[in-house]
Design a protein around this motif. Sequence first.
Motif, PDB file in Angstrom:
ATOM      1  N   GLU A   1       6.430 -16.520  12.228  1.00  0.00           N
ATOM      2  CA  GLU A   1       5.427 -15.693  12.893  1.00  0.00           C
ATOM      3  C   GLU A   1       6.038 -14.324  13.146  1.00  0.00           C
ATOM      4  OE1 GLU A   1       3.592 -17.445  16.267  1.00  0.00           O
ATOM      5  OE2 GLU A   1       2.796 -19.151  15.149  1.00  0.00           O
ATOM      6  N   LEU A   2       5.609 -13.360  12.348  1.00  0.00           N
ATOM      7  CA  LEU A   2       6.139 -12.005  12.405  1.00  0.00           C
ATOM      8  C   LEU A   2       5.011 -11.016  12.153  1.00  0.00           C
ATOM      9  CD1 LEU A   2       8.517 -13.837  10.818  1.00  0.00           C
ATOM     10  CD2 LEU A   2       9.663 -11.613  10.802  1.00  0.00           C
ATOM     11  N   ARG A   3       5.299  -9.760  12.404  1.00  0.00           N
ATOM     12  CA  ARG A   3       4.397  -8.709  11.947  1.00  0.00           C
ATOM     13  C   ARG A   3       4.600  -8.538  10.446  1.00  0.00           C
ATOM     14  NH1 ARG A   3       5.224  -3.313  14.481  1.00  0.00           N
ATOM     15  NH2 ARG A   3       7.420  -3.828  14.347  1.00  0.00           N
ATOM     16  N   LEU A   4       3.535  -8.271   9.723  1.00  0.00           N
ATOM     17  CA  LEU A   4       3.641  -8.133   8.271  1.00  0.00           C
ATOM     18  C   LEU A   4       4.581  -7.000   7.890  1.00  0.00           C
ATOM     19  CD1 LEU A   4       2.675  -9.033   5.463  1.00  0.00           C
ATOM     20  CD2 LEU A   4       0.839  -7.346   5.657  1.00  0.00           C
ATOM     21  N   VAL A   5       4.569  -5.902   8.633  1.00  0.00           N
ATOM     22  CA  VAL A   5       5.442  -4.779   8.314  1.00  0.00           C
ATOM     23  C   VAL A   5       6.906  -5.200   8.376  1.00  0.00           C
ATOM     24  CG1 VAL A   5       5.391  -3.957  10.718  1.00  0.00           C
ATOM     25  CG2 VAL A   5       6.025  -2.385   8.880  1.00  0.00           C
ATOM     26  N   GLU A   6       7.259  -6.061   9.315  1.00  0.00           N
ATOM     27  CA  GLU A   6       8.638  -6.538   9.410  1.00  0.00           C
ATOM     28  C   GLU A   6       9.001  -7.384   8.198  1.00  0.00           C
ATOM     29  OE1 GLU A   6       8.940  -6.928  14.297  1.00  0.00           O
ATOM     30  OE2 GLU A   6       8.269  -8.630  13.102  1.00  0.00           O
ATOM     31  N   ALA A   7       8.083  -8.265   7.794  1.00  0.00           N
ATOM     32  CA  ALA A   7       8.345  -9.129   6.648  1.00  0.00           C
ATOM     33  C   ALA A   7       8.555  -8.313   5.376  1.00  0.00           C
ATOM     34  CB  ALA A   7       7.187 -10.110   6.471  1.00  0.00           C
ATOM     35  N   LEU A   8       7.708  -7.327   5.142  1.00  0.00           N
ATOM     36  CA  LEU A   8       7.828  -6.523   3.932  1.00  0.00           C
ATOM     37  C   LEU A   8       9.115  -5.711   3.918  1.00  0.00           C
ATOM     38  CD1 LEU A   8       4.156  -5.223   3.520  1.00  0.00           C
ATOM     39  CD2 LEU A   8       5.269  -7.095   2.295  1.00  0.00           C
ATOM     40  N   ARG A   9       9.505  -5.171   5.052  1.00  0.00           N
ATOM     41  CA  ARG A   9      10.740  -4.379   5.104  1.00  0.00           C
ATOM     42  C   ARG A   9      11.970  -5.260   4.888  1.00  0.00           C
ATOM     43  NH1 ARG A   9       9.462  -0.175  10.142  1.00  0.00           N
ATOM     44  NH2 ARG A   9       7.884   1.042   9.016  1.00  0.00           N
TER      45      ARG A   9
ATOM     46  N   LEU B   1      -4.192  -3.824  13.867  1.00  0.00           N
ATOM     47  CA  LEU B   1      -3.665  -4.982  13.139  1.00  0.00           C
ATOM     48  C   LEU B   1      -2.152  -4.943  12.884  1.00  0.00           C
ATOM     49  CD1 LEU B   1      -6.434  -5.783  10.493  1.00  0.00           C
ATOM     50  CD2 LEU B   1      -5.950  -6.966  12.636  1.00  0.00           C
ATOM     51  N   PRO B   2      -1.553  -3.802  12.471  1.00  0.00           N
ATOM     52  CA  PRO B   2      -0.122  -3.837  12.144  1.00  0.00           C
ATOM     53  C   PRO B   2       0.776  -4.312  13.275  1.00  0.00           C
ATOM     54  CG  PRO B   2      -1.115  -1.841  11.295  1.00  0.00           C
ATOM     55  CD  PRO B   2      -2.159  -2.497  12.154  1.00  0.00           C
ATOM     56  N   SER B   3       0.369  -4.149  14.507  1.00  0.00           N
ATOM     57  CA  SER B   3       1.215  -4.560  15.634  1.00  0.00           C
ATOM     58  C   SER B   3       1.063  -6.041  15.974  1.00  0.00           C
ATOM     59  CB  SER B   3       0.884  -3.729  16.873  1.00  0.00           C
ATOM     60  OG  SER B   3      -0.455  -3.937  17.277  1.00  0.00           O
ATOM     61  N   GLN B   4       0.128  -6.741  15.320  1.00  0.00           N
ATOM     62  CA  GLN B   4      -0.122  -8.144  15.633  1.00  0.00           C
ATOM     63  C   GLN B   4       0.860  -9.057  14.910  1.00  0.00           C
ATOM     64  OE1 GLN B   4      -4.207  -9.102  14.772  1.00  0.00           O
ATOM     65  NE2 GLN B   4      -5.025  -7.718  16.341  1.00  0.00           N
ATOM     66  N   VAL B   5       1.346 -10.051  15.616  1.00  0.00           N
ATOM     67  CA  VAL B   5       2.188 -11.080  15.021  1.00  0.00           C
ATOM     68  C   VAL B   5       1.278 -12.122  14.364  1.00  0.00           C
ATOM     69  CG1 VAL B   5       3.853 -12.916  15.497  1.00  0.00           C
ATOM     70  CG2 VAL B   5       4.027 -10.722  16.692  1.00  0.00           C
TER      71      VAL B   5
END
Length: 521
Positions: free
Chosen positions: A179-187, A118-122
């Motif tokens: 549309e981004l990966r969640l990890v990118e948004a949080l960082r 899941l983490p790699s999914q946009v």
Amino acid sequence: MFLTISTSGDAENPATDLGFLLHKHPDKAQRFSTSHGTAHVLYPEAGVERCTAALLLEVDPVALVRRGKGRGRGGAPDSALAQYVNDRPYAASSLLAVAIGSVFSSAIKGQCAARPELPSQVRPLRIEIPALPARGGAALVERLFAPLGWTVDARPVALDERFPEWGDSRYVSLALEGELRLVEALRQLYVLLPVLDDAKHYWVAPDEVEKLLRFGEGWLENHPEQRLITSRYLSRRWGLTRDALDRLALARLAETDDTEAEVLDNAVDETADTEERPVPLAVQRRAAILDVLRRSGASRVLDLGCGQGQLVGELLKDVRFTEIVGVDVSIRALKEASRRLRLDRMPERQAARVALLQGSLAYTDRRLAGYDAAVLSEVIEHLDLPRLPALEYAVFGAARPATVIVTTPNVEYNVRWETLPAGHVRHADHRFEWTRKEFRAWAERVAERHGYAVEFLPVGPDDPEVGPPTQMAAFHRNDASEGADAKGKTYKGKNNDVNDVNGVSDKPRGTDESAKEARTA
């Protein structure tokens, strides 16, 4: 202090996957203690088509003063209110950023133990912050988030709606969609919330540079407002800011040059000996493998027995390899490969090209079928000889890639290693090491049995007496002449003798006689 994260989905990819990503169950309301108050996580909605997670941070003003930096630092720097009465409990700031990093620690690291894919999914994301302090106004919010792929809706909050002539406050109501990966948004939120507030509730120490570079990796290097972000995040401590900007410039240069920043940083060493150093055999081996893969025209490649991912890393540098799959039986090796490759920080387009799978080459695996090429680099010698036929069938009979590359040590060359005692193998885990004749006999037999043509190539200096240190066989499938296994038959040796099964006349080298007899038995 309030923030919501929403996503949409369908039956195949339900929106409730957000619960797995955040590691917080949608059916529960949870609370977490922080150094300045209590954080609550709840889900106002949780369905297949739409899911929203909310983070509510209740700040204790007394704890903020006691644990903060003191007057003029713990609260808003220009606030006319007293220490205990300010905007910190209500406006998104570094307090909320720290809560994001703490409460959603797995998500911000790009980890999801239950669903690692899941983490790699946009995903389509919508993030809302009703009260965000923005020194620079809505225009600065747009300049910071729009280059990252967000659609920005930043609406200024009036000082008092009853008195419009007073104008707008320094707060905005923010909604981000993209549309981004969640990890990118949080960082991005972790870095940009205190940047917009232009204040931090804690002292900025030198380790904040490392934190900025870690959470900014992949987007800060090329951000048009890089200097402003760096300066504000580090509270305008110019020494730290210069250090961070220098390292960001180095990272950008490394990305352009498709190399590691450490390599560029150590490119010139005036104290080092300028004499040309020999190229390590492992580097020569990877170069030889890449040369064969490029000549074969392969684009989808398996690295079977990928270990710590060195070859996978080299393949990623060449855009012609569009899909790269590393397979290893060791979970520990795969975790180390993931760390070395920095999969959790890899740009989305790059991450989409690579996958790491756990699997044994002693068994057939449907996941390995249909690839252009497979590489077995320094793998076969780690198997007991009785298990080698199983690997042969799994790779050449079942997976059947168009090209198979096998490398293994040449035992004849061992006499050239000054530090290797006579009769010893190169690695304690090697079950055997073959002569050139033994390797050729095995490879030709495998090629004939499974419908491949095979060529033999030296890797490393080709000694006229003992040959190269590494021997390579490049198998190319001959579709006009299918092997017996491809037609559904299973090959069996004439008897149970290990050497006969593998088409090798001489005994395997590198062990004492008792060990040989034990393996044969």
